[in-house]
Design a protein around this motif. Structure first.
Motif, PDB file in Angstrom:
ATOM      1  N   LYS A   1       7.873   4.155   1.900  1.00  0.00           N
ATOM      2  CA  LYS A   1       8.271   2.897   1.288  1.00  0.00           C
ATOM      3  C   LYS A   1       8.292   1.800   2.355  1.00  0.00           C
ATOM      4  N   GLY A   2       8.170   0.560   1.910  1.00  0.00           N
ATOM      5  CA  GLY A   2       8.219  -0.561   2.848  1.00  0.00           C
ATOM      6  C   GLY A   2       7.004  -1.459   2.704  1.00  0.00           C
ATOM      7  N   THR A   3       6.752  -2.251   3.732  1.00  0.00           N
ATOM      8  CA  THR A   3       5.640  -3.200   3.732  1.00  0.00           C
ATOM      9  C   THR A   3       4.456  -2.648   4.523  1.00  0.00           C
ATOM     10  N   TYR A   4       3.303  -2.718   3.931  1.00  0.00           N
ATOM     11  CA  TYR A   4       2.065  -2.297   4.580  1.00  0.00           C
ATOM     12  C   TYR A   4       1.139  -3.503   4.741  1.00  0.00           C
ATOM     13  N   SER A   5       0.263  -3.420   5.733  1.00  0.00           N
ATOM     14  CA  SER A   5      -0.816  -4.391   5.870  1.00  0.00           C
ATOM     15  C   SER A   5      -2.098  -3.755   5.362  1.00  0.00           C
ATOM     16  N   VAL A   6      -2.848  -4.499   4.584  1.00  0.00           N
ATOM     17  CA  VAL A   6      -4.135  -4.035   4.072  1.00  0.00           C
ATOM     18  C   VAL A   6      -5.180  -5.079   4.468  1.00  0.00           C
ATOM     19  N   LYS A   7      -6.109  -4.673   5.321  1.00  0.00           N
ATOM     20  CA  LYS A   7      -7.194  -5.573   5.714  1.00  0.00           C
ATOM     21  C   LYS A   7      -8.452  -5.176   4.945  1.00  0.00           C
ATOM     22  N   VAL A   8      -9.008  -6.139   4.232  1.00  0.00           N
ATOM     23  CA  VAL A   8     -10.233  -5.911   3.460  1.00  0.00           C
ATOM     24  C   VAL A   8     -11.418  -6.325   4.323  1.00  0.00           C
ATOM     25  N   HIS A   9     -12.276  -5.363   4.659  1.00  0.00           N
ATOM     26  CA  HIS A   9     -13.490  -5.637   5.438  1.00  0.00           C
ATOM     27  C   HIS A   9     -14.677  -5.743   4.481  1.00  0.00           C
TER      28      HIS A   9
ATOM     29  N   HIS B   1     -13.346 -10.650   6.687  1.00  0.00           N
ATOM     30  CA  HIS B   1     -12.173  -9.807   6.497  1.00  0.00           C
ATOM     31  C   HIS B   1     -10.978 -10.677   6.130  1.00  0.00           C
ATOM     32  N   GLN B   2     -10.017 -10.046   5.486  1.00  0.00           N
ATOM     33  CA  GLN B   2      -8.796 -10.734   5.067  1.00  0.00           C
ATOM     34  C   GLN B   2      -7.632  -9.738   5.061  1.00  0.00           C
ATOM     35  N   VAL B   3      -6.503 -10.153   5.587  1.00  0.00           N
ATOM     36  CA  VAL B   3      -5.326  -9.285   5.670  1.00  0.00           C
ATOM     37  C   VAL B   3      -4.330  -9.679   4.594  1.00  0.00           C
ATOM     38  N   GLU B   4      -3.874  -8.677   3.836  1.00  0.00           N
ATOM     39  CA  GLU B   4      -2.860  -8.870   2.801  1.00  0.00           C
ATOM     40  C   GLU B   4      -1.639  -8.000   3.126  1.00  0.00           C
ATOM     41  N   GLN B   5      -0.474  -8.439   2.685  1.00  0.00           N
ATOM     42  CA  GLN B   5       0.741  -7.652   2.802  1.00  0.00           C
ATOM     43  C   GLN B   5       1.068  -7.081   1.421  1.00  0.00           C
ATOM     44  N   VAL B   6       1.279  -5.762   1.350  1.00  0.00           N
ATOM     45  CA  VAL B   6       1.621  -5.128   0.074  1.00  0.00           C
ATOM     46  C   VAL B   6       2.977  -4.444   0.195  1.00  0.00           C
TER      47      VAL B   6
ATOM     48  N   ALA C   1     -14.575 -15.517  -1.098  1.00  0.00           N
ATOM     49  CA  ALA C   1     -13.214 -15.424  -1.642  1.00  0.00           C
ATOM     50  C   ALA C   1     -12.902 -13.958  -1.908  1.00  0.00           C
ATOM     51  N   ILE C   2     -11.781 -13.496  -1.371  1.00  0.00           N
ATOM     52  CA  ILE C   2     -11.368 -12.106  -1.493  1.00  0.00           C
ATOM     53  C   ILE C   2     -10.062 -12.066  -2.277  1.00  0.00           C
ATOM     54  N   SER C   3     -10.084 -11.439  -3.442  1.00  0.00           N
ATOM     55  CA  SER C   3      -8.905 -11.407  -4.312  1.00  0.00           C
ATOM     56  C   SER C   3      -8.452  -9.968  -4.530  1.00  0.00           C
ATOM     57  N   LEU C   4      -7.303  -9.623  -3.957  1.00  0.00           N
ATOM     58  CA  LEU C   4      -6.723  -8.295  -4.153  1.00  0.00           C
ATOM     59  C   LEU C   4      -5.936  -8.304  -5.462  1.00  0.00           C
ATOM     60  N   SER C   5      -6.242  -7.360  -6.356  1.00  0.00           N
ATOM     61  CA  SER C   5      -5.666  -7.395  -7.707  1.00  0.00           C
ATOM     62  C   SER C   5      -4.173  -7.120  -7.728  1.00  0.00           C
ATOM     63  N   SER C   6      -3.700  -6.192  -6.893  1.00  0.00           N
ATOM     64  CA  SER C   6      -2.286  -5.825  -6.927  1.00  0.00           C
ATOM     65  C   SER C   6      -1.755  -5.700  -5.497  1.00  0.00           C
ATOM     66  N   ARG C   7      -0.473  -6.066  -5.342  1.00  0.00           N
ATOM     67  CA  ARG C   7       0.166  -5.956  -4.019  1.00  0.00           C
ATOM     68  C   ARG C   7       1.490  -5.204  -4.115  1.00  0.00           C
ATOM     69  N   SER C   8       1.624  -4.367  -5.141  1.00  0.00           N
ATOM     70  CA  SER C   8       2.832  -3.568  -5.317  1.00  0.00           C
ATOM     71  C   SER C   8       2.440  -2.161  -5.749  1.00  0.00           C
TER      72      SER C   8
END
Length: 248
Positions: free
Chosen positions: A223-231, A240-245, A158-165
């Motif tokens: 500014k805008g939307t980024y993709s963050v992939k956690v390896h 790995h898991q991809v998040e949108q921030v 389980a991969i939990s990204l703390s913040s997406r902003s």
């Protein structure tokens, strides 16, 4: 008289030891970071053309979460690029669910997207729809297609990204909590892959902060939307898991 003094001293010493032990236990509890945990409640086998409930139970620090910001179930059939994103309803006692009817046999992936307590968790489970022969035949038709079962096979991490902003042009702390089989995943190698559509990918190594927490500092230029992939690499697993921030 000496006996009374000795007895009183022993009582005082015992009290001090008890206070020190209590303080030690309190510090240990404080050092243990609370983790957003999501337990999937999805059948291993699902009948065709039968309404089926897909559910999960959400807890934070061992307590049930009844006010999650968002709970959705993402469902797709292996070998297909089509994905359903279904909004879940709260059933009470930390449980969230959605009802879905599967009309095609095969192996499916079900991912619960849960956001709560400023954390995000995305547990995944594969299920078989239809009888095993039907599912095997359906999977065989798309075993070499993009999105096949082999491509989407993941470890139980389980991969939990703390913040997406985040704010543009300022150092941003990327913090991720990792658990495997419900326990903090330690001694892992964690890298963040960051990119914005049309721009190059940037890689940032994370530091191990202990207890399954990993952190890195990056700067989002625009500014805008980024993709963050956690390896994540540990022992013999590579997850790995991809998040949108969002960057403002």
């Amino acid at each position: 008289m000496r006996r009374r003094v000795g007895f009183a001293f022993a009582i005082v010493l015992l009290g001090m030891m008890m206070v020190m032990a209590a303080c030690t236990n309190h510090n240990k509890q404080a050092d243990t970071a609370a983790v957003l945990d999501v337990k999937m409640d999805v059948p291993d086998h699902i009948d065709l053309n039968k309404p089926t409930k897909l559910a999960c139970v959400v807890t934070y620090g061992g307590e049930k979460v009844d006010d999650a910001s968002e709970v959705k179930f993402e469902v797709w059939k292996h070998g297909s690029s089509d994905r359903d994103m279904l909004e879940a309803k709260h059933d009470g006692n930390g449980r969230y669910s959605v009802e879905k009817t599967f009309t095609e046999a095969g192996t499916y992936s079900v991912v619960a997207h849960v956001t709560a307590r400023d954390m995000h968790n995305m547990p995944k489970k594969d299920v078989v729809v239809g009888n095993p022969e039907q599912a095997a035949a359906a999977d065989g038709e798309g075993e070499h297609s993009p999105g096949s079962a082999e491509e989407h096979r993941h470890a139980a991490v389980a991969i939990s990204l703390s913040s997406r902003s985040f704010e543009a042009g300022k150092p941003a702390a990327l913090t991720v909590h990792l658990t495997k089989d419900g326990k903090p995943l330690t001694n892992a190698i964690v890298r963040f892959e960051i990119w914005q559509a049309g721009n190059k990918h940037e890689f940032v190594d994370a530091d191990d902060k202990g207890n399954g927490k990993y952190e890195a500092v990056a700067t989002f230029a625009n500014k805008g939307t980024y993709s963050v992939k956690v390896h994540v690499e540990a022992d013999q697993l590579h997850e790995h898991q991809v998040e949108q921030v969002t960057v403002q």
